[in-house]
Design an enzyme around this catalytic site. Sequence first.
Site, PDB file in Angstrom:
ATOM      1  CG  HIS A 205      33.789 -34.306  31.726  1.00 25.40           C
ATOM      2  ND1 HIS A 205      34.582 -35.161  31.852  1.00 25.40           N
ATOM      3  CD2 HIS A 205      32.809 -34.894  31.123  1.00 25.40           C
ATOM      4  CE1 HIS A 205      34.223 -36.426  31.835  1.00 25.40           C
ATOM      5  NE2 HIS A 205      32.927 -36.194  31.390  1.00 25.40           N
TER       6      HIS A 205
HETATM    7  C1  UD1 Z   1      29.293 -36.129  27.374  1.00 26.19           C
HETATM    8  C2  UD1 Z   1      28.749 -37.540  27.978  1.00 26.19           C
HETATM    9  C3  UD1 Z   1      29.649 -38.128  29.031  1.00 26.19           C
HETATM   10  C4  UD1 Z   1      31.116 -37.898  28.466  1.00 26.19           C
HETATM   11  C5  UD1 Z   1      31.386 -36.543  28.047  1.00 26.19           C
HETATM   12  C6  UD1 Z   1      32.647 -36.644  27.490  1.00 26.19           C
HETATM   13  C7  UD1 Z   1      26.380 -37.729  27.993  1.00 26.19           C
HETATM   14  C8  UD1 Z   1      25.005 -37.784  28.965  1.00 26.19           C
HETATM   15  N1  UD1 Z   1      27.357 -37.378  28.709  1.00 26.19           N
HETATM   16  O1  UD1 Z   1      29.065 -35.234  28.461  1.00 26.19           O
HETATM   17  O2  UD1 Z   1      29.413 -39.430  29.287  1.00 26.19           O
HETATM   18  O3  UD1 Z   1      32.014 -38.445  29.504  1.00 26.19           O
HETATM   19  O4  UD1 Z   1      30.501 -36.390  27.062  1.00 26.19           O
HETATM   20  O5  UD1 Z   1      33.328 -35.381  26.949  1.00 26.19           O
HETATM   21  O6  UD1 Z   1      26.288 -38.043  26.990  1.00 26.19           O
HETATM   22  N2  UD1 Z   1      30.031 -28.522  24.183  1.00 26.19           N
HETATM   23  C9  UD1 Z   1      30.762 -27.808  23.442  1.00 26.19           C
HETATM   24  N3  UD1 Z   1      31.124 -28.323  22.521  1.00 26.19           N
HETATM   25  C10 UD1 Z   1      31.174 -29.628  22.027  1.00 26.19           C
HETATM   26  C11 UD1 Z   1      30.230 -30.339  22.571  1.00 26.19           C
HETATM   27  C12 UD1 Z   1      29.676 -29.922  24.068  1.00 26.19           C
HETATM   28  O7  UD1 Z   1      30.901 -26.504  23.831  1.00 26.19           O
HETATM   29  O8  UD1 Z   1      31.643 -30.087  20.954  1.00 26.19           O
HETATM   30  C13 UD1 Z   1      29.391 -28.060  25.639  1.00 26.19           C
HETATM   31  C14 UD1 Z   1      28.132 -27.436  25.282  1.00 26.19           C
HETATM   32  O9  UD1 Z   1      28.054 -26.254  26.294  1.00 26.19           O
HETATM   33  C15 UD1 Z   1      26.969 -28.708  26.018  1.00 26.19           C
HETATM   34  C16 UD1 Z   1      28.072 -29.258  27.153  1.00 26.19           C
HETATM   35  O10 UD1 Z   1      29.457 -28.947  26.434  1.00 26.19           O
HETATM   36  O11 UD1 Z   1      25.987 -28.381  26.466  1.00 26.19           O
HETATM   37  C17 UD1 Z   1      27.974 -30.647  27.398  1.00 26.19           C
HETATM   38  O12 UD1 Z   1      28.056 -31.272  26.232  1.00 26.19           O
HETATM   39  P1  UD1 Z   1      27.115 -32.896  26.297  1.00 26.19           P
HETATM   40  O13 UD1 Z   1      27.184 -33.513  25.074  1.00 26.19           O
HETATM   41  O14 UD1 Z   1      25.717 -32.685  26.699  1.00 26.19           O
HETATM   42  O15 UD1 Z   1      27.722 -33.583  27.830  1.00 26.19           O
HETATM   43  P2  UD1 Z   1      29.171 -33.608  28.223  1.00 26.19           P
HETATM   44  O16 UD1 Z   1      29.308 -32.915  29.448  1.00 26.19           O
HETATM   45  O17 UD1 Z   1      30.154 -33.533  27.132  1.00 26.19           O
END
Ligand code: UD1
Length: 368
Positions: A205
């Site tokens: 991811h």
């Molecule tokens: C975050 C953490 C990463 C961790 C990962 C585990 C940061 C910088 N990164 O990354 O260290 O390994 O979590 O999952 O904090 N989204 C959804 N549903 C959700 C949450 C997110 O659909 O409940 C989608 C959204 O499109 C969002 C994208 O996932 O923009 C990324 O989510 P985000 O929390 O920004 O970062 P992760 O890639 O999940």
Amino acid sequence: MKVITVTGARPNMMKVSPLIDEMRRHKGLNPILLHTGQHYDEKMSKVFFDDLSLPEPDIYLGVGSGSHAEQAARVMVKFEKVLLSERPDMVLVVGDVNSTMACAITAAKLHIPLAHVEAGLRSFDRRMPEEVNRIITDSVSDYLFTTSEDANVNLKREGISDDKIFFVGNVMIDTLLRHLRGAEMSDIIHRLNVKEREYALLTVHRPSNVDGKDSLGEILDALLYIQNKIKVIFPLHPRTLKMIKEHGFLSFMRDMKNLITVDPLGYLEFLRLMNYARFVLTDSGGIQEETTILKIPCLTLRENTERPVTVTEGTNVIVGNCKDRIIKEVENILNNGGKTGRIPQLWDGKAAERIVDIIVRKATDGHG
Ligand code: UD1
């Protein structure tokens, strides 16, 4: 003593769980659980509260997704209001996600004692958002709880004084050891129609792997080869699914007959799958540690790791994201069995106990 413990994203949940449990056992502590809402989907958040029997958060900020600056800024504005009204004696943050860093800065600016659990990990790669989060959080923390000796060395090199650093072990492992038996109850292996040790488990991811078409394509090319040798289970993080669609890889993946894609899994289901996998391929941080404890070979799809102890002592091999290197190491595991390793020091299920003891002792001594 009022302690606000912060969770925000999926990998935080298993770290706060043993800490909240342990704090609840101490009469003098009033633990408050705050969820920033960085992860908000049922499968990225709620399932972990259920699986880990975490109490409902006392405070929910509901910040949601956004750019790093937007997300961190929203957390800071909302968390500052909470701190001003709750006036806690300590803020405790875990891990390295955006919520960790944003809450750490906010607490430090209000002069609230700050504890960081899983301090001192360094990949030495500042293009990784987590590395920036780790450096900032550690630099403003008062209590730095580390999982391995190499983290202590990193912190001292950055000028952090010895009396702030506590080598306590790994809270993530506390959670794993506590839930191994519960995971055995999951019927996920049966539901996915696989057999113990006859499948591999893949998670990916990180932006550096999935956002670019070349890197994602390279990993999927390796996957095409691997699933011809062994069934592969691939739980899809929302970001990964989005990028697979955007880069037009969906039909390429559909043609892989031995590939089983699933939605993100809960803690217990995933633990059960890890424990019976032939090997695991991942770019996660926590999974490198979990496979080391479970003695399952792990191939890390990155060029570096902030958790070197999983390589020097555990079952982890860093393979990057080039197809040929990945396939070579997979063949090595299939033919020779892969690394078995040993359990790192203090990964014994008692890290949360040590952390809470230190917090209570310091508070009683009046240093808190
Ligand atoms: C975050 C953490 C990463 C961790 C990962 C585990 C940061 C910088 N990164 O990354 O260290 O390994 O979590 O999952 O904090 N989204 C959804 N549903 C959700 C949450 C997110 O659909 O409940 C989608 C959204 O499109 C969002 C994208 O996932 O923009 C990324 O989510 P985000 O929390 O920004 O970062 P992760 O890639 O999940």
